[in-house]
Design a protein around this motif. Structure first.
Motif, PDB file in Angstrom:
ATOM      1  N   GLN A   1       0.835  -1.208   0.000  1.00 16.74           N
ATOM      2  CA  GLN A   1       0.000   0.000   0.000  1.00 16.74           C
ATOM      3  C   GLN A   1       0.871   1.260   0.000  1.00 16.74           C
ATOM      4  O   GLN A   1       0.581   2.240  -0.688  1.00 16.74           O
ATOM      5  N   THR A   2       1.962   1.192   0.789  1.00 13.54           N
ATOM      6  CA  THR A   2       2.876   2.337   0.862  1.00 13.54           C
ATOM      7  C   THR A   2       3.575   2.551  -0.476  1.00 13.54           C
ATOM      8  O   THR A   2       3.743   3.683  -0.927  1.00 13.54           O
ATOM      9  N   VAL A   3       3.986   1.456  -1.091  1.00 12.72           N
ATOM     10  CA  VAL A   3       4.632   1.550  -2.404  1.00 12.72           C
ATOM     11  C   VAL A   3       3.685   2.171  -3.424  1.00 12.72           C
ATOM     12  O   VAL A   3       4.054   3.083  -4.184  1.00 12.72           O
ATOM     13  N   LEU A   4       2.451   1.698  -3.434  1.00 10.88           N
ATOM     14  CA  LEU A   4       1.468   2.184  -4.410  1.00 10.88           C
ATOM     15  C   LEU A   4       1.211   3.677  -4.222  1.00 10.88           C
ATOM     16  O   LEU A   4       1.227   4.450  -5.190  1.00 10.88           O
ATOM     17  N   VAL A   5       0.974   4.078  -2.979  1.00 13.41           N
ATOM     18  CA  VAL A   5       0.704   5.495  -2.699  1.00 13.41           C
ATOM     19  C   VAL A   5       1.898   6.358  -3.084  1.00 13.41           C
ATOM     20  O   VAL A   5       1.748   7.424  -3.704  1.00 13.41           O
ATOM     21  N   THR A   6       3.093   5.903  -2.742  1.00 10.48           N
ATOM     22  CA  THR A   6       4.288   6.698  -3.006  1.00 10.48           C
ATOM     23  C   THR A   6       4.573   6.821  -4.491  1.00 10.48           C
ATOM     24  O   THR A   6       4.927   7.907  -4.977  1.00 10.48           O
TER      25      THR A   6
END
Length: 309
Positions: free
Chosen positions: A59-64
Motif C-alpha cells: 500500500q505504501t509503495v502504491l501510494v508513493t
C-alpha cells in the motif's frame, strides 16, 4: 425507382469527438514529461526497499509511486507553463503541447496545480506528513527555484536546480519510515552529483537551442574543454558518493556493482574530455544515455543487495 439516400446528421461525429478527446489527453500527458518521471521512479523504489530492509508494504509503495508520479507531473507541467516562450524557440522542445498550442497556458497552469494538490494530499493521507511535506518542497523547488530563479540567470542552474530531482529518494524513505537517515542523504548526493554531467551532455548536443533561447547552460557560456572537465569532476563525485553507501548501509554485492558502473561512467566522461581537448565534438549523447543506465543500475544494485543480505 431508385431511392435517394437520406443524409443522417451527426453521423461520424462521435468518432471525431473521441479522436479529439484522445488528442487532448495525450497533450496533457505530454505536459508531465513521462520519460523524466520514469527515471525518478527508478530511484524511489530501491530507496524504499533499503528503508524497509526488504519489501515495503504494498500500500505504501502504491501510494508513493502514484503520489510521486503526480508530483513530478505537476512540476513538469508548471515548468512547461513558465517556459512556454523559450520552448517554442528550441528544436528539442518545440513539439511540447504549449509550443504547438495543443494546450492553452491557462489549462496547463490549472492542470499542474491540480496534480500538485492531489499529490501532496495523497502522500499526506496515504503515507505520512513528512513525505507530504517533502513532496510539496520538491514541486516548489523545481518550479520556483530552478525554473523561475536559476534557469535563465546562471550556468549553475542545473547544479543547484537539479536538487529537485534528488527528492524522490528522501520521499520514498520517509514514506516507509516516517523519518530520514544518512543512507537516503547519500542517495540524494548520488543523484545530485550525477545530474550535471547527465544534463550537460544533453546540453552540448543542443547548445545552439539554448543559445537561441537565451538560456545560459554551461556549454553555451564555457569552452568545450571546460565543460568536459566539469563533467569529469562531477562524475568522480558521483562515483565517490555512491561508494559511501557501501560501508554505511549495503554489502559487497552493491559495492562490486557500483564500482563496475562507476568505472563505465568515468571511462565515458574521460572519452568526452579527450575529444574536447583534441578539438573534436565527441559523442555527448553516448554519455547522456550511459548516465541514464548508470543511475538505474546503481539503484537496482541497492535493491538487489538488500534482498541478498
Amino acid at each position: 425507382m431508385t431511392q435517394t439516400p437520406v443524409a443522417r446528421p451527426g453521423l461520424g461525429e462521435p468518432d471525431v469527438a473521441a479522436r479529439s478527446a484522445m488528442t487532448s489527453v495525450r497533450a496533457y500527458v505530454a505536459l508531465t514529461k513521462p520519460r523524466i518521471i520514469e527515471l525518478l521512479l527508478v530511484t524511489t523504489l530501491p530507496a524504499m526497499v533499503l528503508a524497509a530492509d526488504g519489501l515495503p508494504r504494498w500500500q505504501t509503495v502504491l501510494v508513493t509511486l502514484i503520489g510521486g508520479t503526480l508530483a513530478a507531473g505537476s512540476a513538469n507541467a508548471l515548468n512547461c507553463y513558465l517556459d512556454r516562450d523559450i520552448d517554442a524557440l528550441m528544436r528539442r522542445t518545440g513539439h511540447r503541447p504549449l509550443a504547438t498550442h495543443d494546450v492553452s497556458p491557462t489549462g496547463a497552469l490549472r492542470f499542474g496545480v491540480l496534480l500538485g494538490v492531489v499529490a501532496v494530499a495523497l502522500m499526506g493521507l496515504g503515507a505520512n506528513l513528512l513525505a507530504a511535506g517533502l513532496t510539496a518542497l520538491a514541486i516548489a523547488f523545481y518550479v520556483l527555484v530552478y525554473t523561475m530563479l536559476l534557469k535563465r540567470r546562471t550556468p549553475q542552474n542545473i547544479v543547484w536546480g537539479g536538487a529537485a530531482g534528488c527528492m524522490p529518494v528522501l520521499i520514498g524513505w520517509a514514506a516507509v519510515t516516517g523519518s530520514l537517515a544518512w543512507a537516503p542523504v547519500v542517495l540524494f548526493g548520488v543523484v545530485f552529483f550525477w545530474t550535471p554531467p547527465h544534463f550537460w551532455a544533453l546540453a552540448i548536443r543542443y547548445k545552439d537551442d539554448y543559445a537561441r533561447a537565451g538560456v545560459p547552460m554551461l556549454p553555451v557560456v564555457a569552452s568545450p574543454v571546460k565543460v568536459a572537465r566539469q563533467i569529469v569532476g562531477y562524475s568522480w563525485l558521483t562515483v565517490a558518493t555512491s561508494l559511501v553507501l557501501w560501508p554505511l548501509a549495503t554489502g559487497w554485492v552493491y559495492g562490486v556493482l557500483a564500482l563496475g558502473a562507476g568505472a563505465a561512467l568515468l571511462a565515458e566522461a574521460y572519452r568526452l574530455y579527450a575529444a574536447a581537448r583534441s578539438g573534436s565534438a565527441g559523442n555527448p549523447m553516448r554519455l547522456f544515455h550511459l548516465s541514464n543506465s548508470y543511475l538505474a543500475f546503481v539503484f537496482l544494485a541497492v535493491a538487489v543487495d538488500t534482498f541478498l543480505r
